[in-house]
Design an enzyme around this catalytic site. Structure first.
Site, PDB file in Angstrom:
ATOM      1  N   TYR A   1      -2.916  -1.143  10.051  1.00 23.90           N
ATOM      2  CA  TYR A   1      -2.886  -1.339   8.599  1.00 23.90           C
ATOM      3  C   TYR A   1      -1.584  -0.793   8.018  1.00 23.90           C
ATOM      4  O   TYR A   1      -0.889  -1.477   7.258  1.00 23.90           O
ATOM      5  CB  TYR A   1      -4.088  -0.655   7.953  1.00 23.90           C
ATOM      6  CG  TYR A   1      -4.157  -0.809   6.449  1.00 23.90           C
ATOM      7  CD1 TYR A   1      -4.657  -1.978   5.882  1.00 23.90           C
ATOM      8  CD2 TYR A   1      -3.724   0.203   5.596  1.00 23.90           C
ATOM      9  CE1 TYR A   1      -4.713  -2.135   4.502  1.00 23.90           C
ATOM     10  CE2 TYR A   1      -3.774   0.066   4.222  1.00 23.90           C
ATOM     11  CZ  TYR A   1      -4.272  -1.109   3.680  1.00 23.90           C
ATOM     12  OH  TYR A   1      -4.334  -1.255   2.306  1.00 23.90           O
TER      13      TYR A   1
ATOM     14  N   SER B   1       0.848  -1.200   0.000  1.00 17.48           N
ATOM     15  CA  SER B   1       0.000   0.000   0.000  1.00 17.48           C
ATOM     16  C   SER B   1       0.879   1.243   0.000  1.00 17.48           C
ATOM     17  O   SER B   1       2.003   1.230   0.524  1.00 17.48           O
ATOM     18  CB  SER B   1      -0.907   0.023   1.233  1.00 17.48           C
ATOM     19  OG  SER B   1      -1.606   1.252   1.321  1.00 17.48           O
TER      20      SER B   1
END
Length: 730
Positions: free
Chosen positions: A611, A598
């Protein structure tokens, strides 16, 4: 005949009456091809001589409509049929007679195939096949040339001519083996002229042809003759002891299903690597009762060594299969691998010797010397091809060959086509020219790609993208129904391919759906074993599965949610890689692993602590795995920025929470699509390109990384974030 036990009568008078003459030919062809006891996939051809209006003279002329080169009777459409002036086809006999090089296997024989193009009616672009003279030179208005197992069993018997007379009396004539073409057409014409009452001919080592001036009568005659041959065979088969005595009786016991599948899962990736040394192949496994009856029998080694008889069969199955002399009751997996290794080496030597003994000065170069059919007692059959569809057809054809052997041995002695004749078909210059005319293979052809997380979002879009370039895609998700839905979407669009669906344990097409939990090593291993059973192995893996767990109302991440986030986003990728590495190393073929990280891995911000840190760890996992799995496997990552549209990670409540967080106006009753669009544009406005990022954008990056376009790239993270400058390399 009033009833049929060995074929299916499918003619519908009302259906036929509703069609024009050409479409009735298509209809007849389709119902004949639909019954594999009548003809095999891609085999046989049909024709009708019809009255048409000449587009130039306006006069009525007789036109031969005949199934053109390539295609399959079961699926043929009007466009699959050539149309030729019948009178001009007859005139070609004079041209042929004047050639000094006429005759079987001479250049003049093959040259006549090109001459057929000069007889084309109404500029029909469909090329005519080598069988066209058979249909033109025989007297019937409607002709069926079929390859039924029952009739080929007679044709492949040592006493074929005598048995033809015994079974059919004077209703069927006989012609010895001749390669299809002009000379065979002339030989059949001579037979029909000398025996005007005969309306069928047995073709030694090949099949049969039948005709009539009425199309339904032609169809019925075809079925009657097949039924007659099948009944004759079955009566004698049962008299000799039936299944219990088939192929000399049983020699080996079948392993229990669980043991068969475990053995196959363990051996298939390695075996795929062995047979894919020139080009990657896709496998089909068959372990049903019929094929096991053969591979377990006393006579299987002898019959397998003889090879197949019908040209249609050995063009797919090669001159012979590889039979592995392994005892499933007394020998273990290591012994099987050793015998496969030795068997493959000997097979390649045998194939090279066959090529050298039979080659001509102008023969094409020797093709891949690896077998396309492998027979293992107690286990079954493994067939190989350039695609799942082709390997299924290869399996189908060897099944046909086994049935032919069964029938021939029941009524006489099975004989195969002589090696020189087989070679002259396999390496026929016309066949070689046909292969060269085929379009180039797609970029991801012959490759099996596992997409983990394919049930939705980026994973689903990646699966749909990869199949466009010819990949076989294994759609994997924690949610089995979602994975199967993506696979169904692919097969609904691209079809299951030709061949026998559902035969044995791998009746799949270009995509299958499987379940796996990336946090559970045993679940991953079970999934990879299922892939081996379905396709023989795999080439690449894209892991798109991921999770985002928002903080609770106090702003903290509970311990269990922290562990779950790292379990899926980091440990899951490692476990997939670690289990897949075993298969990659056994297979020995270069592969790719692509993980999803990400843009958040490089950007620290409030509210996504678990995350963001898990994705930072995933970035480094990519680099570590690139070292661990080199040089066999390249490992890279795709780093999306926030993908809202189409993402399973953005349900309505999270979208609303984000809109509220960023003070973006919305109403509680607003459509979800509208809410998603607002949030996506908000994120887009923070990037340099100002464009919302979609799953399709990410899928393109996965395609690049599994293709050869970035073949020297490994250990890298490809960002697809619209230009998020906060994530620039520091």
């Amino acid at each position: 005949m009033s009833t049929y036990q060995h074929v299916t009568f499918s003619w519908d008078d009302a259906k036929a009456a509703s069609l024009d003459p050409v479409d009735r030919l298509v209809y007849r062809s389709n119902i004949l091809g639909d019954d594999q006891r009548i003809t095999n996939t891609g085999g046989g051809n049909t024709s009708s001589k019809l009255i048409e209006t000449d587009p130039i003279s306006g006069e009525e002329v007789e036109v031969l409509w005949v199934k053109g080169s390539g295609g399959d009777l079961r699926t043929s459409k009007r466009a699959n049929f050539s149309s030729l002036y019948q009178s001009r086809m007859i005139e070609l006999q004079r041209v042929y007679a004047a050639r000094p090089d006429k005759g079987l296997k001479n250049p003049g024989e093959d040259a006549m195939v090109a001459m057929q193009a000069h007889t084309t009616f109404n500029l029909n672009p469909r090329p005519s096949s080598i069988d066209t003279p058979l249909h033109s030179f025989l007297p019937g208005k409607h002709i069926d040339h079929m390859h039924p197992n029952a009739v080929i069993a007679v044709a492949a018997s040592a006493r074929c001519e005598e048995l033809t007379q015994e079974i059919f009396g004077g209703a069927m004539a006989y012609v010895p083996w001749m390669r299809p073409g002009f000379e065979l057409g002339l030989a059949m014409q001579e037979i029909s002229e000398k025996q005007p009452d005969v309306k069928a001919i047995m073709m030694g080592q090949h099949g049969f042809i039948s005709w009539d001036d009425d199309e339904k009568a032609c169809y019925t005659r075809t079925l009657d003759l097949i039924e007659q041959a099948a009944a004759f065979i079955e009566e004698r088969y049962e008299a000799k002891g039936g299944d219990a005595a088939a192929f000399g009786g049983q020699k080996f016991e079948t392993l229990p299903e669980a043991d068969r599948h475990a053995t196959l899962a363990a051996i298939l990736p390695w075996l795929r690597g062995q047979v894919s040394q020139q080009k990657r192949l896709i496998g089909t496994v068959q372990d049903d009762a019929k094929i096991l009856r053969f591979v377990n029998s006393a006579d299987a080694p002898r019959l397998a060594e003889l090879g197949t008889s019908c040209p249609d069969h050995f063009l797919r199955t090669k001159i012979k299969p590889l039979y592995v002399d392994w005892n499933p009751q007394t020998e273990d997996l290591d012994a099987l691998k050793t015998k496969l290794t030795d068997g493959l080496a000997q097979y390649r030597l045998d194939y090279a010797a066959y090529y050298q003994a039979c080659r001509h000065d102008n023969s094409p170069a020797m093709r891949d010397a690896n077998p396309t059919v492998v027979l293992i007692p107690g286990i079954g059959m493994i067939a190989w091809g350039k695609s799942k569809s082709e390997s299924r057809v290869t399996a189908e054809f060897y099944n046909c060959a086994v049935e032919v052997m069964r029938g021939a041995e029941a009524i006489d002695t099975y004989i195969a086509l002589p090696q020189q004749e087989a070679f002259d078909i396999e390496y026929w210059l016309l066949e070689e020219a046909k292969l060269k005319r085929m379009p180039a293979e797609q970029e991801l052809a012959r490759q099996v790609i596992i997409v983990v997380g394919a049930g939705s979002g980026i994973g689903k879009e990646t699966a749909l993208r990869l199949v466009k370039d010819g990949a076989h895609v294994v759609c994997v998700d924690l949610n089995l129904a979602a994975a199967e839905a993506t696979a169904k979407e692919i097969t609904d669009q691209y079809g299951q391919g030709i061949g026998v669906a559902g035969s044995g344990i791998s009746g799949c097409g270009p995509a299958i759906g499987l379940a796996a939990n990336v946090t559970d090593r045993a679940s991953i291993r079970a999934m990879l074993d299922q892939v081996a059973l379905a396709y023989g192995g795999f080439d690449h893996i894209c892991v798109t599965a991921g999770i985002f767990v928002p903080a609770d109302t106090t702003g903290h991440i509970p311990d269990d949610k922290w562990a779950l986030t790292f379990g899926i986003n980091v440990t899951g990728g490692y476990l997939v890689a670690d289990e897949a590495a075993k298969s990659w190393r056994a297979q020995g073929l270069r592969g790719n692993l692509v993980l999803t990280t990400s843009a958040n891995a490089a950007v620290a911000k409030k509210g996504s602590l678990a995350y963001d840190t898990s994705k930072a760890a995933a970035n480094h996992l990519v680099r570590e795995l690139a070292i661990e799995l080199s040089p066999l496997v390249r490992v890279n990552g795709v780093a999306p920025a926030t993908v809202v549209k189409g993402s399973a990670m953005f349900p309505r409540d999270r979208v609303i929470g984000s809109l509220a967080k960023y003070d973006i106006a919305y109403t509680d009753d607003e459509e979800t699509e509208s809410l998603v669009t607002k949030l996506a544009q908000f994120y887009a406005d923070r990037t340099l390109t100002k464009s919302p990022i979609t799953p399709a954008d990410q899928a393109e990056a996965y395609f690049l990384l599994v293709s050869e376009r970035l073949s020297k790239t490994t250990g890298q993270i490809v960002t697809v974030d619209g230009g998020l400058h906060e994530a620039f390399l520091r």
